[in-house]
Design a protein around this motif. Sequence first.
Motif, mmCIF file in Angstrom:
data_model
loop_
_atom_site.group_PDB
_atom_site.id
_atom_site.type_symbol
_atom_site.label_atom_id
_atom_site.label_comp_id
_atom_site.label_asym_id
_atom_site.label_seq_id
_atom_site.Cartn_x
_atom_site.Cartn_y
_atom_site.Cartn_z
ATOM 1 N N SER A 179 0.832 -1.198 0.000
ATOM 2 C CA SER A 179 0.000 0.000 0.000
ATOM 3 C C SER A 179 0.869 1.251 0.000
ATOM 4 O O SER A 179 0.536 2.250 -0.639
ATOM 5 N N SER A 324 -6.035 6.728 -3.620
ATOM 6 C CA SER A 324 -6.002 6.644 -2.162
ATOM 7 C C SER A 324 -7.400 6.505 -1.561
ATOM 8 O O SER A 324 -7.558 6.613 -0.350
ATOM 9 N N HIS A 327 -10.164 2.874 0.803
ATOM 10 C CA HIS A 327 -10.638 2.681 2.169
ATOM 11 C C HIS A 327 -11.995 3.356 2.398
ATOM 12 O O HIS A 327 -12.704 3.030 3.351
ATOM 13 N N LYS A 330 -15.618 1.935 -2.721
ATOM 14 C CA LYS A 330 -15.251 0.865 -3.658
ATOM 15 C C LYS A 330 -16.248 0.872 -4.814
ATOM 16 O O LYS A 330 -17.452 0.957 -4.606
ATOM 17 N N TYR A 383 -8.263 -4.383 -7.129
ATOM 18 C CA TYR A 383 -8.874 -4.830 -5.878
ATOM 19 C C TYR A 383 -9.875 -5.946 -6.168
ATOM 20 O O TYR A 383 -9.906 -6.960 -5.467
#
Length: 431
Positions: A179, A324, A327, A330, A383
Motif C-alpha cells: 500500500s 487513495s 478505504h 469501492k 482490488y
Amino acid sequence: MEDGRSEEDVVALKEDEDNVQMEDREISRVELSPAAEKRRNMVGFWLLGLFNNFAYVIMLSAAHDLLKQSPADVKSISSANAEDQQSGRDCNPVSTGAILIADILPAVIIKAIAPFLHVSAQTRVIVVTVLSGGSFLIVSFSTSNIITYIGVVCASLSSGLGEVTFLSHSHLFNPMVLSSWSSGTGGAGVFGAGSYAFLTTIGISPKTTVLMMICVPVGMILTFCWMLETPSQSASSPGADDSVPLIPRETEDVQVHMDFTEKLQSVGGLLKYMVPLGSVYFFEYLINQGLFELLYFPKSGLTHSQQYRWYQLVYQLGVLLSRSSLHFIKINNIKLLAVFQGINFVLCLFQSIYWTVPSIAVIFIMIFWEGLLGGAAYVNTFYRISTESEPRKKEFSLGISSVADSLAIGIAGGTSILLHHVICGLPAPPS
C-alpha cells in the motif's frame, strides 16, 4: 577454598543477573523491533515508489518542451510553426504521443521478460539506478529528438524493471508495504509534475530542470540499501541470500500448476476486468498526449508550455486522490468509469477543435475529473481481481491484467500522433 568458592558464587550470580538483563533487553527488542521495522519499511517503500516512477512522470510532463527545444530540429519546427500560423493553431511538429510511446513500450517489454530472470535484487537496483540517472543526463544534453527518445526509453526501462524488482522484493516484508508502494507511485505523479511545473515557471529551463532530477536515482539506491530493514525472521533464516526471484515463490508454484491452456482460459475470464480498464486508459491517454497541448487558451495569462505543465499536475492530483480512496469507497462497475472517460474525451476533442469553452478553469475541472476516473479504475480493478480470483490463480491474474492498461496507453500514444496531426491541419475557429 571457601573464599574461592564464594567468589565463584558471586561471579556466577553476577553472570546470571547479566543474562537475565540481556534476556529482558532481547525481549524488549523483539517486542519493539517488528513495529519499528514496519514503520521504517513503510516509509522506505513509499520512497521507492516515488523515486521509481519519477523519471516516467518527468518525461511526460516535459514532453511538450522536449520536442520543441531540440536544436537539430529547429528547421522543421520553424516550418511547422509557419504552417501553424496559416492554420491559426499553436502545434508542435511532433505529437507528445511520440514521447508516450517511447515512455511506455520498453516498460511493457521489460515487464514481460523480467519475471523469468533470476538476478539478485542488488544487481537489479543498480541497473535501475543507472538507467534512471542516464535518462536524465541524456535528455538534458540531447541535441535532437532521436537522442531525446533514447533518454526517454532509458527512463521507461528503469521504471518497468524497478516496478517488477520492488514488487517482487516486497514478499520479504509485511504485505502492507504494497500500500505504501502504491501511494508512493501516486505521489510521484504529483511531485514529479509539480516540481517540473514550479521550476520551469520560475525561469529554469526545461533541460536544466530535468538535469536537476539526477538526485532522484541517488535517493532510490540509498533508500534501498540503508532504509529497508528485512524482517528478523527472514534475515535469520538459514541459507538466506540476496538472490530473489523476480516472481515470488507463491507465483512460481501457481505457474508450475497452470499449464499454457489453463492460462489462456484464465485470460478469457479476466477480459471483464481488462477491457473496461484498458478502455479507461485508452481515452485517458488520448486526452493527455493527443489533446492536452491543443487545449490552448491564449488569453489565460499562462504560456502554452505552462498550460501543458499545469494540465499534467492537475491530472496527477486527481489520480493520487482516487488511488487513495479505496478505504472510503469501492466501485464495482468499471464499465461505467470507461463510459465517463469516453464522454470526457469527446468533450475535450470538441474543445480542441472548436474552442467553445470560455475559461481554462473549466478545462482544469475536466482534467481533474479525468484523473479521478483513471485512478479509480486502476485501484478498483485490481482490488476486484485480488478479491474475486481463485487463490492459485491470483498472482497470474494480477500480473497478466496489468498488461491491459500498459497496452492501452501504447495504443493511445500511436493514435494520439494521428489525432494531433489531423487537428493541427484544421483551420482555427474564428475568435
